[in-house]
Design an enzyme around this catalytic site. Sequence first.
Site, PDB file in Angstrom:
ATOM      1  CB  SER A 151       7.440   4.930  -3.679  1.00 19.61           C
ATOM      2  OG  SER A 151       7.749   5.084  -2.319  1.00 19.61           O
ATOM      3  CB  SER A 181      11.396   5.019  -2.447  1.00 17.26           C
ATOM      4  OG  SER A 181      10.535   4.034  -2.985  1.00 17.26           O
ATOM      5  CE  LYS A 186      12.012   2.317  -5.643  1.00 20.54           C
ATOM      6  NZ  LYS A 186      10.647   2.522  -5.086  1.00 20.54           N
TER       7      LYS A 186
END
Length: 531
Positions: A222, A198, A117
């Site tokens: 997330s 996310s 990420k």
Amino acid sequence: MNYRSVIIIVAVLIMSLFHNSCRSPEKVSEHEPDEHTWLEEITIEELQQGYRNGRYSVHDIISAYLDRIILIDKNGPALNSIIEINTDALQIAGELDRELASGKIRGPLFGIPVILKDNIDTHDNMANTAGAIALRNSHPSADSHVARKLREAGAVIIAKANLSEWANFRATNSSSGWSAIGGQTKNPYVLDRNPCGSSSGSGVAVSANLCVLAIGTETNGSIVCPSNNNGIVGIKPTVGLISRSGIIPISFTQDTPGPMGRTVEDAAICLGTLTGIDPSDSKTSASEGKYPADYRSSLKRDGLKGKRLGLYKESMGKLDRVDSLMYQAVKQMVKEGAEVIEITEGMGQGYYSASYEVMLYEFKDGLNTYFKTVRGDVPVKSLKELIEFNRNDPTELQYFNQKIFEMAEEKGSLDSPEYKRALASMLKATREEGIDHIMNKYRLDALIAPTGTPAWKTDLILGDHYFGGSSSPAAISGYPAITLPMGFIGELPVGITIFGMAWSEPQLIEIAYSYEQTTKHRKAPKYLVTD
């Protein structure tokens, strides 16, 4: 197409000239190219068997995954899950091949392509941006603890994944998977559906077989929500099991990185490589003696036998078809020897609003501290400067506001009585009045619940249409949770979450692995277009 996307495509096309297996982008069809189907659903063990018997080289494997990123993520269905490719990836693969030729296997992730990420520092050619234009040229001076542990285990970090900008902690309404740098990530099952966030790009990249593993981060939902929407396995560990140093923060109390994979086994192998005490993250000191040397010991086909599970009803009643899948899962677990008890009790009072207050305080403190470590041509050095930068940028606020930033900037220090009261309140409500209370009262090994509802249609005007989910108890308490596929509603996957008390990852993995092996709900996406 934005600047970073152009750089990605140029970098990979240049690398493609140096190996024979690449295909020209002009040959990309609507769906994935036939020559790459052999990578579909391949596991860590299958890849490493290929390395050991000489069927594969690390260089060939990494080349093939880089091809897939161009063919599927940037062209093809254009999933938009990748922000930047590591142009050193093939060089690293070559180094690993030389090690292999000399009889050396560096670690349990040897030769495994991993995507991080884009809020996790890597000390290479890749920036760490949180998807934000202000950090476009932020190049970390050192690896995060997670990146270092992955490299030590032999993994090849091949790219950075798109995400909900600032890990979804900027706007009061927004579209998960959108960032100013990366644009909107698409769900690989049905392209106009949302990937959730996310860790949106991480979930999509794993599901679409653009890597074997990805690392996401979670403050609340997330990891588990994008795993739900993209039909994969996600592990949200106990806070402190994995260091957060070198990760752009939201909450010191709730943040944790975690592995995302297509199988429980792959995710468990990855989890075992990331644990350990890090002096740079004081939370990790509590993990000493709380984790095994290798989580593969928990991969038991009969792991459900004799388990006493609590069906957490608080997270049900949102959608009948999800509840129906949940009851089918319960039936399967009972068939495998588990006892399941319906739990109508929830967490203590006020935990969600207290958590939000804590996050606002901790975000301001943590982000201002992180900015002190930032290197490169970065025009902001504080949250206050970031807010002003965004006001003057034509892209950042074109869809969504920054009211969460503004609320956080108004907060005081972590010494304030309001912060301390909120912190104590949320932990008491989710621990001693919540998960600990329920599990002790009913003598449970774990709690189970639907992870969420199917993916909604992406909406850049009104933002997410998310409803229903079970992430908050584990996230706010700082306790572990695992989600894995539970079935499909139409063409969209839905997950089941298994959660429990602190440091119970081995037990949760046992339950998850046993359920996975008896159901095999995971199916690769088809990149469907809605008429």
